[in-house]
Write a protein that holds these residues in place. Structure first.
Motif, mmCIF file in Angstrom:
data_model
loop_
_atom_site.group_PDB
_atom_site.id
_atom_site.type_symbol
_atom_site.label_atom_id
_atom_site.label_comp_id
_atom_site.label_asym_id
_atom_site.label_seq_id
_atom_site.Cartn_x
_atom_site.Cartn_y
_atom_site.Cartn_z
ATOM 1 N N VAL A 21 4.926 9.753 -8.450
ATOM 2 C CA VAL A 21 6.038 9.175 -7.702
ATOM 3 C C VAL A 21 6.826 10.351 -7.142
ATOM 4 C CG1 VAL A 21 6.219 7.006 -8.987
ATOM 5 C CG2 VAL A 21 7.549 8.979 -9.739
ATOM 6 N N HIS A 22 7.419 10.125 -5.976
ATOM 7 C CA HIS A 22 8.033 11.247 -5.253
ATOM 8 C C HIS A 22 9.265 10.768 -4.510
ATOM 9 C CE1 HIS A 22 7.727 13.249 -1.029
ATOM 10 N NE2 HIS A 22 8.516 13.998 -1.758
ATOM 11 N N THR A 57 3.580 11.021 0.651
ATOM 12 C CA THR A 57 3.425 11.270 -0.783
ATOM 13 C C THR A 57 1.974 11.314 -1.236
ATOM 14 O OG1 THR A 57 5.526 10.193 -1.166
ATOM 15 C CG2 THR A 57 4.052 10.342 -3.064
ATOM 16 N N GLU A 58 1.123 10.518 -0.615
ATOM 17 C CA GLU A 58 -0.246 10.390 -1.126
ATOM 18 C C GLU A 58 -0.998 11.729 -1.114
ATOM 19 O OE1 GLU A 58 -2.719 7.596 0.971
ATOM 20 O OE2 GLU A 58 -4.169 7.478 -0.676
ATOM 21 N N LEU A 63 0.817 -1.209 0.000
ATOM 22 C CA LEU A 63 0.000 0.000 0.000
ATOM 23 C C LEU A 63 0.856 1.267 0.000
ATOM 24 C CD1 LEU A 63 -2.937 1.009 0.268
ATOM 25 C CD2 LEU A 63 -2.604 1.009 2.742
ATOM 26 N N ASN A 64 1.945 1.222 0.755
ATOM 27 C CA ASN A 64 2.774 2.428 0.864
ATOM 28 C C ASN A 64 3.719 2.603 -0.326
ATOM 29 O OD1 ASN A 64 1.653 3.239 3.266
ATOM 30 N ND2 ASN A 64 3.147 2.150 4.533
ATOM 31 N N ALA A 65 3.861 1.540 -1.151
ATOM 32 C CA ALA A 65 4.740 1.655 -2.325
ATOM 33 C C ALA A 65 4.177 2.726 -3.265
ATOM 34 C CB ALA A 65 4.822 0.305 -3.045
ATOM 35 N N HIS A 66 5.074 3.382 -4.026
ATOM 36 C CA HIS A 66 4.642 4.356 -5.036
ATOM 37 C C HIS A 66 4.425 3.596 -6.342
ATOM 38 C CE1 HIS A 66 6.715 8.025 -2.961
ATOM 39 N NE2 HIS A 66 6.494 7.064 -2.081
ATOM 40 N N PRO A 67 3.734 4.120 -7.308
ATOM 41 C CA PRO A 67 3.052 5.410 -7.391
ATOM 42 C C PRO A 67 1.805 5.470 -6.509
ATOM 43 C CG PRO A 67 3.504 4.515 -9.575
ATOM 44 C CD PRO A 67 3.779 3.429 -8.601
#
Ligand code: F6R
Length: 627
Positions: free
Chosen positions: A98-99, A126-127, A83-87
């Motif tokens: 993506v950040h 990031t979200e 869940l915490n992975a980007h994008p």
């Protein structure tokens, strides 16, 4: 510290993105993901673990899109997870981001978004970005007055405004912290939006295709021509060209530069070795470690909410090697500022000596890897005996973070060289912040102005480290003089004595020269017998209250033949001392962060002069997972 890649052009995006991520894994490797444009939709593939998991878990061969963004993560906010992975997408799945960097005010922005009907699902900072872009995009397209106001603010000289770019600019205006952002909009085919502040970003230029990355290595196989994006700049990257803007959204021309690096040099960002790269990364690493824990010159550590600091009657700081030296270098801050007896112990000793621990004891553990066997065992022992445990760790989700009651993360980013450099200065930074927090909580408002002054002082440390690094050549010359030595001694008093200890460890572990350290006052009690003609002695003197004594001890060694180098931030002009290395002035409490840097450089250059493999010294491992 994370890595980002982006692509727009005529090839399939996925192979470019995956290869780019693989060469950026040194920037982080706890999760990876990518997003591609697919016929007015955004398809996202992401999961916890290394980049290889992505190709193993998803059928990426069938993804035909020619536009995409990708990310390899080194968790800062929120543990490694799918869940915490980007994008990250906004709620309407219109924007993907993506950040790389840290959004310091994400909590405030999150509350604002929730108040405006948005839901946030991950624990990341990031979200908030795609949702904030969505908020502004919506407002720009539905609120005429708002739109006109923004046009006046940003776009007076830019007639054909791109609303997504304008929304991105409005959003970045609300963000504090650091960011390199890539943004996809589902309805904007063939383009990636970018924005940067305090996190690295380059755009690589190709024929009918363009590339984006945090670092050159990710895209060097495709092009040798790069634009280097500066802080505050934004851009729209399309297959046939890139348009750059300044913060006022005026179009700007940027110079395209050619790079002649080979692939290996580029992975190290042009540095010969990871150790040197990591030494030079310290200004950024320390800045990111301070991150959100100092706000308006006051300490803000919500991670420690719930700790009753008033109940403790002693602190044990426990760690191994360099991490333990970070504890030694900050012991006096705990004692002098927070007025609490503090013992620093090696984890391998602590666990076997029945330390006196009860529920009034605070035990602080320090570890870069979070996997050191002795430190884990010491932590478990302290917990069993009822202590409150706080750990200072660099690797998110590592074993120590899972066992400890509370965790403070350093944000050094992955440390690859075996000899620890940036992890040490970040540990000293975090421990200093912890000591100030404890002082504040125990002593109350009478110490506020002192803490304020120290917070200000600590915030300037990254720039001062940069000043020290600007004089690296001085240590290179000194290394040429010292590299044939059989023994080197390090010395200082107070905080400086511990910098000496860490300096000696750095030199011996990578150059194999016998190096030792003694507090300056101790030489006369035995070690002075070792001093003979031309033996190098490195003295550190950063505290005006005790400098005179350190210098007088150095002169005693000098008269017995020692070749003395003095590292100091004081006005000590003694013509008898053979070399004086000046570092910037700062409070003695934080001087160890500055004083260790020339010693790290000296060890590095000595090992290079000897032709040794500095990144992988003999007999040593990066993570000591056995006792
Ligand atoms: C020396 C060095 C080691 C580590 C020690 C603890 O340069 O890196 O002394 O500091 O092995 O490791 P961590 O911090 O991972 O617990």
């Amino acid at each position: 510290m994370c890595g980002i890649v982006g692509y727009v052009g005529s090839q399939r995006a996925v192979p470019v993105l995956i290869n780019g991520l693989l060469s950026l894994e040194y920037r982080g490797y706890d999760s990876a993901g990518l997003a591609v444009l697919n016929n007015k939709n955004i398809d996202v593939f992401k999961n916890q673990g290394r980049v290889k998991n992505l190709t193993d878990n998803f059928d990426l061969d069938s993804v035909a899109s020619k536009v995409g963004i990708a990310h390899t993560r080194w968790a800062t906010h929120g543990k490694p997870s799918d869940l915490n992975a980007h994008p990250h997408l906004d709620n309407s799945k219109t924007f993907a981001v993506v950040h790389n960097g840290i959004i310091e005010n994400y909590d405030k922005v999150k509350k604002f978004l929730i108040a405006n009907g948005y839901e946030l699902y991950s624990q990341t900072d990031t979200e908030v970005i795609p949702n904030l872009v969505h908020y502004y995009y919506n407002k720009l397209t539905n609120d005429v007055e708002f739109r006109q106001a923004q046009m006046l603010t940003y776009s007076t000289r830019y007639s054909s405004v791109d609303d997504v770019l304008l929304a991105l600019r409005c959003a970045t205006g609300d963000l504090t912290g650091s960011y390199a952002i890539e943004l996809l909009a589902s309805f904007s085919p063939d383009q990636v939006y970018i924005a940067k502040k305090d996190s690295p970003m380059v755009v690589g230029s190709g024929e009918g295709e363009n590339f984006i990355a945090s670092d050159i290595p990710a895209i060097l196989q495709h092009t040798k021509n790069f634009y280097f994006i500066e802080d505050g700049e934004l851009g729209i990257v399309k297959p046939d060209g890139v348009t750059f803007f300044n913060g006022s959204l005026e179009k700007i021309n940027k110079e395209l530069k050619s790079i002649e690096w080979d692939a290996e040099a580029s992975e190290k960002n042009g540095f010969d070795d990871y150790m040197l790269k990591e030494i030079f990364e310290q200004p950024r690493a320390i800045r990111e470690t301070i991150g959100t824990s100092i706000v308006d010159n006051a300490i803000a550590l919500p991670e420690l909410d719930g700790v009753d600091f008033k109940k403790f009657n002693m602190i044990y700081i426990v760690a191994c090697g360099t991490a333990m030296h970070a504890g030694l270098a900050t012991k006096s801050i705990f004692e002098n500022l927070a007025h609490i007896p503090t013992i620093v112990d090696m984890a391998s000793e602590f666990r076997y000596r029945n330390p006196l621990i009860d529920d009034k004891t605070l035990c602080v553990f320090i570890s870069q890897s979070g996997e050191t066997a002795d430190t884990i065992a010491a932590l478990k022992l302290a917990k069993e005996q009822g202590a409150t445990t706080i750990s200072v760790v660099n690797v998110i989700g590592s074993s120590i973070t899972r066992v400890s009651d509370y965790v403070l993360y350093t944000h050094a980013g992955p440390e690859i060289a075996v000899a620890s450099t940036k992890a040490f200065t970040c540990q000293v930074t975090t421990l200093s912040i912890l000591a100030m927090e404890i002082a504040s909580k125990r002593i109350g408002s009478s110490i506020d102005s002192k803490i304020k002054e120290l917070c200000k002082e600590l915030s300037h440390i990254p720039d001062k480290v940069k000043e020290v690094l600007d004089n690296a050549d001085e240590m290179k010359s000194l290394a040429k003089e010292l590299y044939k030595s059989k023994d080197v001694y390090f010395t200082g008093r107070g905080f400086d004595a511990y910098v000496a200890t860490e300096g000696a460890l750095k030199l011996k572990e990578i150059s194999y020269i016998h190096a030792d350290s003694y507090p300056s006052g101790e030489f006369k009690h035995g070690p002075i017998a070792l001093i003979e003609k031309d033996v190098p002695v490195i003295g550190i003197a950063t505290n005006e209250d005790i400098n005179a004594k350190t210098v007088s001890n150095l002169l005693e060694l000098l008269t017995r033949g020692a070749n003395v180098t003095l590292v100091t931030n004081q006005k000590i002009e003694n013509p008898e001392i053979q070399h004086t290395v000046k570092i910037p002035e700062c409070s003695p409490l934080f001087a160890s962060i500055l004083a260790i840097v020339p010693l790290q450089l000296l060890s590095y250059y000595v090992a290079k002069e000897k032709g040794l493999d500095v990144d992988k010294p003999r007999n040593l491992a990066k993570s000591v997972t056995v006792e």
